[in-house]
Motif scaffolding. Structure first.
Motif, PDB file in Angstrom:
ATOM      1  N   GLN A 172     -71.310 -54.683  36.546  1.00 30.68           N
ATOM      2  CA  GLN A 172     -70.247 -53.952  36.942  1.00 30.68           C
ATOM      3  C   GLN A 172     -69.424 -53.402  35.419  1.00 30.68           C
ATOM      4  O   GLN A 172     -69.296 -54.553  34.574  1.00 30.68           O
ATOM      5  CB  GLN A 172     -69.408 -54.405  37.688  1.00 30.68           C
ATOM      6  N   THR A 173     -69.193 -52.297  35.358  1.00 28.06           N
ATOM      7  CA  THR A 173     -68.357 -51.731  34.089  1.00 28.06           C
ATOM      8  C   THR A 173     -67.010 -51.010  34.285  1.00 28.06           C
ATOM      9  O   THR A 173     -66.427 -50.671  33.614  1.00 28.06           O
ATOM     10  CB  THR A 173     -69.489 -50.747  33.564  1.00 28.06           C
ATOM     11  N   ASN A 174     -66.933 -50.785  35.745  1.00 32.89           N
ATOM     12  CA  ASN A 174     -65.873 -49.984  36.192  1.00 32.89           C
ATOM     13  C   ASN A 174     -64.542 -50.721  35.991  1.00 32.89           C
ATOM     14  O   ASN A 174     -63.912 -51.608  37.133  1.00 32.89           O
ATOM     15  CB  ASN A 174     -65.841 -49.092  37.614  1.00 32.89           C
ATOM     16  N   VAL A 175     -63.969 -50.994  34.934  1.00 30.06           N
ATOM     17  CA  VAL A 175     -62.427 -51.495  34.811  1.00 30.06           C
ATOM     18  C   VAL A 175     -61.456 -51.167  35.485  1.00 30.06           C
ATOM     19  O   VAL A 175     -60.382 -52.145  35.843  1.00 30.06           O
ATOM     20  CB  VAL A 175     -62.155 -51.799  33.204  1.00 30.06           C
ATOM     21  N   ASN A 176     -61.219 -50.044  35.940  1.00 37.64           N
ATOM     22  CA  ASN A 176     -60.480 -49.562  36.885  1.00 37.64           C
ATOM     23  C   ASN A 176     -60.515 -50.165  38.327  1.00 37.64           C
ATOM     24  O   ASN A 176     -59.516 -49.864  39.117  1.00 37.64           O
ATOM     25  CB  ASN A 176     -60.371 -48.053  36.821  1.00 37.64           C
ATOM     26  N   LYS A 177     -61.721 -50.619  38.700  1.00 31.75           N
ATOM     27  CA  LYS A 177     -61.910 -50.819  39.938  1.00 31.75           C
ATOM     28  C   LYS A 177     -62.120 -52.406  40.077  1.00 31.75           C
ATOM     29  O   LYS A 177     -61.749 -52.938  41.200  1.00 31.75           O
ATOM     30  CB  LYS A 177     -63.070 -50.322  40.695  1.00 31.75           C
ATOM     31  N   PHE A 178     -62.556 -52.985  39.220  1.00 31.52           N
ATOM     32  CA  PHE A 178     -62.775 -54.526  39.337  1.00 31.52           C
ATOM     33  C   PHE A 178     -62.189 -55.207  38.090  1.00 31.52           C
ATOM     34  O   PHE A 178     -62.030 -54.797  36.930  1.00 31.52           O
ATOM     35  CB  PHE A 178     -64.297 -54.714  39.229  1.00 31.52           C
ATOM     36  N   LYS A 179     -61.400 -56.572  38.562  1.00 27.27           N
ATOM     37  CA  LYS A 179     -60.814 -57.222  37.397  1.00 27.27           C
ATOM     38  C   LYS A 179     -62.102 -58.071  36.514  1.00 27.27           C
ATOM     39  O   LYS A 179     -62.866 -58.639  37.209  1.00 27.27           O
ATOM     40  CB  LYS A 179     -59.839 -58.214  38.119  1.00 27.27           C
ATOM     41  N   ASN A 231     -62.568 -58.228  49.886  1.00 30.80           N
ATOM     42  CA  ASN A 231     -63.103 -56.783  49.241  1.00 30.80           C
ATOM     43  C   ASN A 231     -64.614 -57.337  48.461  1.00 30.80           C
ATOM     44  O   ASN A 231     -64.361 -57.882  47.636  1.00 30.80           O
ATOM     45  CB  ASN A 231     -62.176 -56.138  48.326  1.00 30.80           C
ATOM     46  N   GLU A 232     -65.417 -56.556  49.151  1.00 27.83           N
ATOM     47  CA  GLU A 232     -66.847 -56.786  48.577  1.00 27.83           C
ATOM     48  C   GLU A 232     -67.483 -55.439  48.081  1.00 27.83           C
ATOM     49  O   GLU A 232     -68.691 -55.470  48.136  1.00 27.83           O
ATOM     50  CB  GLU A 232     -67.502 -57.567  49.752  1.00 27.83           C
ATOM     51  N   ASP A 233     -66.562 -54.743  47.480  1.00 29.43           N
ATOM     52  CA  ASP A 233     -67.099 -53.465  46.945  1.00 29.43           C
ATOM     53  C   ASP A 233     -68.272 -53.699  45.787  1.00 29.43           C
ATOM     54  O   ASP A 233     -69.156 -53.086  45.744  1.00 29.43           O
ATOM     55  CB  ASP A 233     -66.043 -52.761  46.263  1.00 29.43           C
ATOM     56  N   ASP A 234     -68.026 -54.826  44.991  1.00 32.76           N
ATOM     57  CA  ASP A 234     -68.931 -55.383  43.790  1.00 32.76           C
ATOM     58  C   ASP A 234     -70.134 -55.757  44.564  1.00 32.76           C
ATOM     59  O   ASP A 234     -71.290 -55.382  43.971  1.00 32.76           O
ATOM     60  CB  ASP A 234     -68.277 -56.393  42.936  1.00 32.76           C
ATOM     61  N   VAL A 290     -72.714 -53.036  45.881  1.00 30.64           N
ATOM     62  CA  VAL A 290     -73.686 -52.452  45.058  1.00 30.64           C
ATOM     63  C   VAL A 290     -74.767 -53.265  44.868  1.00 30.64           C
ATOM     64  O   VAL A 290     -76.088 -52.524  44.866  1.00 30.64           O
ATOM     65  CB  VAL A 290     -72.919 -52.571  43.457  1.00 30.64           C
ATOM     66  N   LEU A 291     -75.070 -54.544  44.910  1.00 25.57           N
ATOM     67  CA  LEU A 291     -76.072 -55.299  45.209  1.00 25.57           C
ATOM     68  C   LEU A 291     -77.005 -54.906  46.389  1.00 25.57           C
ATOM     69  O   LEU A 291     -78.017 -54.907  46.477  1.00 25.57           O
ATOM     70  CB  LEU A 291     -75.867 -56.775  44.745  1.00 25.57           C
ATOM     71  N   LYS A 292     -76.230 -55.222  47.612  1.00 23.00           N
ATOM     72  CA  LYS A 292     -76.649 -54.862  48.776  1.00 23.00           C
ATOM     73  C   LYS A 292     -77.380 -53.695  49.004  1.00 23.00           C
ATOM     74  O   LYS A 292     -78.670 -53.580  49.377  1.00 23.00           O
ATOM     75  CB  LYS A 292     -75.617 -55.113  49.906  1.00 23.00           C
ATOM     76  N   ASN A 293     -76.619 -52.469  48.768  1.00 23.97           N
ATOM     77  CA  ASN A 293     -77.238 -51.235  48.800  1.00 23.97           C
ATOM     78  C   ASN A 293     -78.520 -50.975  47.910  1.00 23.97           C
ATOM     79  O   ASN A 293     -79.497 -50.471  48.072  1.00 23.97           O
ATOM     80  CB  ASN A 293     -76.107 -50.347  48.461  1.00 23.97           C
ATOM     81  N   ARG A 331     -69.999 -60.985  36.711  1.00 24.46           N
ATOM     82  CA  ARG A 331     -70.872 -59.849  37.471  1.00 24.46           C
ATOM     83  C   ARG A 331     -72.009 -59.548  37.115  1.00 24.46           C
ATOM     84  O   ARG A 331     -72.521 -58.119  37.280  1.00 24.46           O
ATOM     85  CB  ARG A 331     -69.981 -58.861  38.145  1.00 24.46           C
ATOM     86  N   GLN A 332     -72.789 -60.284  36.494  1.00 20.75           N
ATOM     87  CA  GLN A 332     -73.996 -59.826  35.675  1.00 20.75           C
ATOM     88  C   GLN A 332     -75.213 -59.705  36.774  1.00 20.75           C
ATOM     89  O   GLN A 332     -75.443 -60.492  37.581  1.00 20.75           O
ATOM     90  CB  GLN A 332     -74.439 -60.809  34.675  1.00 20.75           C
ATOM     91  N   ALA A 333     -75.952 -58.438  36.609  1.00 25.01           N
ATOM     92  CA  ALA A 333     -76.980 -58.463  37.523  1.00 25.01           C
ATOM     93  C   ALA A 333     -78.005 -57.096  36.864  1.00 25.01           C
ATOM     94  O   ALA A 333     -77.533 -56.183  36.341  1.00 25.01           O
ATOM     95  CB  ALA A 333     -76.542 -57.981  38.735  1.00 25.01           C
ATOM     96  N   VAL A 334     -79.258 -57.478  37.018  1.00 25.39           N
ATOM     97  CA  VAL A 334     -80.275 -56.519  36.259  1.00 25.39           C
ATOM     98  C   VAL A 334     -81.342 -56.600  37.440  1.00 25.39           C
ATOM     99  O   VAL A 334     -81.847 -57.446  37.922  1.00 25.39           O
ATOM    100  CB  VAL A 334     -80.870 -57.141  35.040  1.00 25.39           C
ATOM    101  N   SER A 335     -82.007 -55.232  37.526  1.00 25.68           N
ATOM    102  CA  SER A 335     -83.114 -55.113  38.350  1.00 25.68           C
ATOM    103  C   SER A 335     -83.907 -53.844  38.022  1.00 25.68           C
ATOM    104  O   SER A 335     -83.757 -53.315  36.839  1.00 25.68           O
ATOM    105  CB  SER A 335     -82.686 -54.974  39.899  1.00 25.68           C
ATOM    106  N   ILE A 336     -84.539 -53.159  38.933  1.00 25.19           N
ATOM    107  CA  ILE A 336     -85.616 -52.187  38.778  1.00 25.19           C
ATOM    108  C   ILE A 336     -85.432 -51.048  39.961  1.00 25.19           C
ATOM    109  O   ILE A 336     -85.263 -51.490  41.193  1.00 25.19           O
ATOM    110  CB  ILE A 336     -86.952 -52.607  38.792  1.00 25.19           C
TER     111      ILE A 336
END
Length: 251
Positions: A115-122, A150-153, A156-159, A243-248
């Motif tokens: 995650q990089t959205n600093v306005n959405k996640f702490k 709140n599981e918006d972060d 992202v992984l689930k979707n 919140r580190q995560a990498v995929s394809i």
């Protein structure tokens, strides 16, 4: 909803005592060879082959305290139990290097889901974090009231798993133990830059989730098994590690 992506468990031990990141990467890539016909030689995606290829920098010097930077490279060697590990960006770079050696894989996109959205996640991970910032993140998410509903972060992984049918390399803690800052060094390439290590840091492969049982499905290099971990505790640890995560995904 229940989602479980097929993966083949791998155990990082005894060969790679600090090689959870490259083993998690191998689990991801081997899954894609089987499920998506990824065009890549199986030897190149063995965990030891990836351990040989990952960019590395020095272990901490006991006298000068100069050390490699995990935002930039693996600290030490995955073959050494005295070494440490690496963060998401070098793993992202490693996967790109391995996959794009074959021209036929140009339809594949390596994606950094960190995650990089600093306005959405702490308390997102950022280069060369201060000790106070890391400690504040650990303390904030250790409080159950701040983990919240709140599981918006996590969405992202689930979707990503639902729509791409690909596992995700994620950073958490070993056996989901409570993390703490254990080591402090100086960047070997920038001697005025302090670095901090959180233990027991761990990396594994997120291969699904079960909303009925409230668990995440983790193919864990530490146990060599497919584990079902409590989702709330997993989210706490994943967030504490930035919140580190990498995929394809496939274009």
């Amino acid at each position: 909803m229940i989602v479980e992506i097929e993966t083949e468990p791998q155990n990082q031990y005894p060969l790679l005592p600090t090689g959870c990141e490259v083993t998690a990467t191998s689990i991801l890539l081997n899954s894609l060879v089987k499920s998506h016909n990824l065009n890549i030689g199986t030897y190149r995606i063995k965990n030891e082959s990836l351990a040989d290829r990952i960019i590395k920098e020095q272990d901490p010097d006991p006298i000068t305290k100069f050390c490699g930077n995990p935002y930039r490279a693996f600290i030490g060697s995955p073959y050494s139990k005295e070494s440490f590990g690496v963060f998401h960006q070098p793993i992202y770079n490693l996967i790109k290097e391995v996959i794009y050696e074959d021209y036929e894989n140009q339809h594949i996109e390596v994606i950094d889901l960190t995650q990089t959205n600093v306005n959405k996640f702490k308390y997102l991970i950022k280069p060369n974090e201060t000790k106070d910032y890391i400690q504040s993140r650990l303390d904030y998410f250790e409080n159950d009231n701040n983990s919240g509903n709140n599981e918006d972060d996590f969405d992202v992984l689930k979707n990503h798993m639902i729509f791409n049918n690909t596992p995700i390399i994620i950073w958490m803690t070993l056996e989901l133990k409570q993390p703490k800052i254990t080591d402090e060094w100086l960047d070997c390439k920038n001697e005025s830059q302090p670095l901090y290590w959180v233990s027991p840091q761990h990396c594994a492969t997120l291969s699904g989730f079960d909303e009925v049982e409230n668990v995440v499905i983790i193919t864990d290099p530490h146990t060599g098994k497919i584990e079902r971990y409590n989702k709330n505790l997993f989210l706490k640890r994943w967030r504490q590690l930035g919140r580190q995560a990498v995929s394809i995904k496939f274009k």
